[in-house]
Design an enzyme around this catalytic site. Sequence first.
Site, PDB file in Angstrom:
ATOM      1  N   PHE A   1     -67.505 -21.752 -18.001  1.00 39.21           N
ATOM      2  CA  PHE A   1     -68.137 -22.857 -18.717  1.00 39.21           C
ATOM      3  C   PHE A   1     -69.596 -22.970 -18.302  1.00 39.21           C
ATOM      4  CE2 PHE A   1     -69.232 -27.460 -18.859  1.00 39.21           C
ATOM      5  CZ  PHE A   1     -69.205 -27.597 -20.241  1.00 39.21           C
ATOM      6  N   GLN A   2     -70.475 -23.037 -19.285  1.00 35.57           N
ATOM      7  CA  GLN A   2     -71.918 -23.143 -19.105  1.00 35.57           C
ATOM      8  C   GLN A   2     -72.486 -22.010 -18.243  1.00 35.57           C
ATOM      9  OE1 GLN A   2     -72.967 -27.187 -17.904  1.00 35.57           O
ATOM     10  NE2 GLN A   2     -73.093 -27.780 -20.054  1.00 35.57           N
TER      11      GLN A   2
ATOM     12  N   LYS B   1     -73.676 -22.617  -7.679  1.00 35.61           N
ATOM     13  CA  LYS B   1     -73.308 -23.927  -7.160  1.00 35.61           C
ATOM     14  C   LYS B   1     -72.648 -23.843  -5.793  1.00 35.61           C
ATOM     15  CE  LYS B   1     -71.067 -28.268  -8.451  1.00 35.61           C
ATOM     16  NZ  LYS B   1     -70.395 -29.034  -9.528  1.00 35.61           N
TER      17      LYS B   1
ATOM     18  N   MET C   1    -101.695 -26.462 -40.115  1.00 39.65           N
ATOM     19  CA  MET C   1    -102.233 -25.114 -39.963  1.00 39.65           C
ATOM     20  C   MET C   1    -101.619 -24.160 -40.988  1.00 39.65           C
ATOM     21  SD  MET C   1    -104.352 -23.176 -38.371  1.00 39.65           S
ATOM     22  CE  MET C   1    -104.747 -23.928 -36.802  1.00 39.65           C
TER      23      MET C   1
END
Length: 582
Positions: A143-144, A193, A506
């Site tokens: 996850f992530q 982590k 622009m």
Amino acid sequence: CRQAAAEASSAGTERAGAAGAPFVSRFGDDEPRKGCDVLVEALERQGVETVFAYPGGASMEIHQALTRAEANIRNILCRHEQGEIFAAEGFAKSSGRVGVCIATSGPGATNLVTGLADAMLDSVPLVAITGQVPRALIGSDAFQETPIVEITRTITKHNFLIMSVEEIPRVMEEAFTLASTGRPGPVLVDIPKDIQQTMVVPKWDQPMCLNTYMSRLPGPPQQEALEQFLRAVQTARKPVLYVGGGCNHCPEALKGFVERTNIPVAQTLMGLGAFPETDERALQMLGMHGTIAANYAVHESDLLIALGVRFDDRVTGKLETFAPNASIVHVDIDPAEIGKNKTPFVSVNADVKVVLERMNEMLDERDVNLAIDEWRADVKGQQTEFPMRYELPPNDYIPPQAAVEKLFEVTQGKAIVSTGVGQHQMFAAQWYKFDQPRSWVTSGGLGSMGFGLPSAIGAAAACPDRLVVDIDGDGSFVMNVQELATLYAENIPVKMLILNNQHLGMVVQWEDRFYKKNRGHTYLGDPNKSHERVFKEEDLFPDFVKCAEAFNVPAARVSRMSDLEDAIRTMCEAEGPYLLDV
């Protein structure tokens, strides 16, 4: 490794010493602490006082450590990771110090990608720290999880994946050294982590392993090259200085060189402010959106002195027709830039500051006087005949150039100005005269819309005693409009001047010139309103005044020239953040 550590130690000492008194750890020498605390202490030891960080699952340990270091480090909580890295860029561009941002893994890390590419192209010293999934889960599509090191390898100066808690002190020292030495750039540090959670007694005296990198950094300029440079200056009859962002750290040396030689100065978008634009020898910006005088001088020159520039296509156009009659002296700290686009007659691979200081000494020693009065008069004639100008529309309406010009008058040119990207960016570059370095904060090489507001936040954090104004367009501003929340929550007194034309100005300009005014999805206003007619205030979409008020930021709108100066003064004199929709 030890040799590299010794050679770079002085830079690290300067960074740490800049924060004030010698660093004192809140931990005992032999006291175990988490890896996240080691990481934060490494930032403290580098003299970091401000970070821009948004928490998530893989970085929350770092945020917990930041709460334990609140006495030394302020975290400005931007509302989007792109906002935080643009803020870190604004911090670095306005101060010259390394900007620091922190994001979580996965989408948090990938939201930094545009900012990393932006910092790479504009040579911005930046350290981006990302949380990563635990080591055991790397490569499992956890996850992530995203392989952010691989994703960013080509848009960073260097990046690290920390795989041992013991290496945090060394990696962080290396990251700051890499970001701030040589040609500055962004460095990414990815930290799993579980390493953030591991207990350790850190060793702060670890040697860096940067021998190869340190050996490639340019040394002092060769005397032979300086002699060639001086001879080229002495024999030139139509010399021009072509000054870029590589001169932002040496305005005094540059000014001294110009005072000794009286050579006209053309500046790139990134070099604005390196030399005072109100000086009589300043030709302002050159290139696609530059002045006629600057482009004329470069085209007619017989010597082009390129200082800290990369011959970007927005400056040169067709390379074969750029400065066609000029011998080129190219001074740059990055050897890869010398000869990349244009072949120089004299090349000097060294720090521009060191080169200019030595050249100034040689000019004084040899009492050099250049015979360029006729050339200077020729260029001055171009400035007089073809000045920057704009037409005042009927009915007291406000041309965007007038808004920028009036801001310059009200602030006396002393503000730090940030911008988004687009037509408003060029108007700001053309009509606000920058006399001080690091007063112009913009996205040059990458051209990242949404840059203006968050980079202004970073500039205000770095320079709290200066007025910071974001000159923005409605299209660019809305891309990071959520940072209005940051202004209010962090009490950051950024002023926002939105040049609101309800279009991507622009691109519209190009559509008018090359596509017979056919609008290819460049209208940003209310689809139920005609994009061809002049807008009434009630037709504007979105309503930026109401939007700002929703974030508790004071705001106003001005639509008449007769009211413009008072409206800008009110904005500049406001104590906190303020938005003015023009």
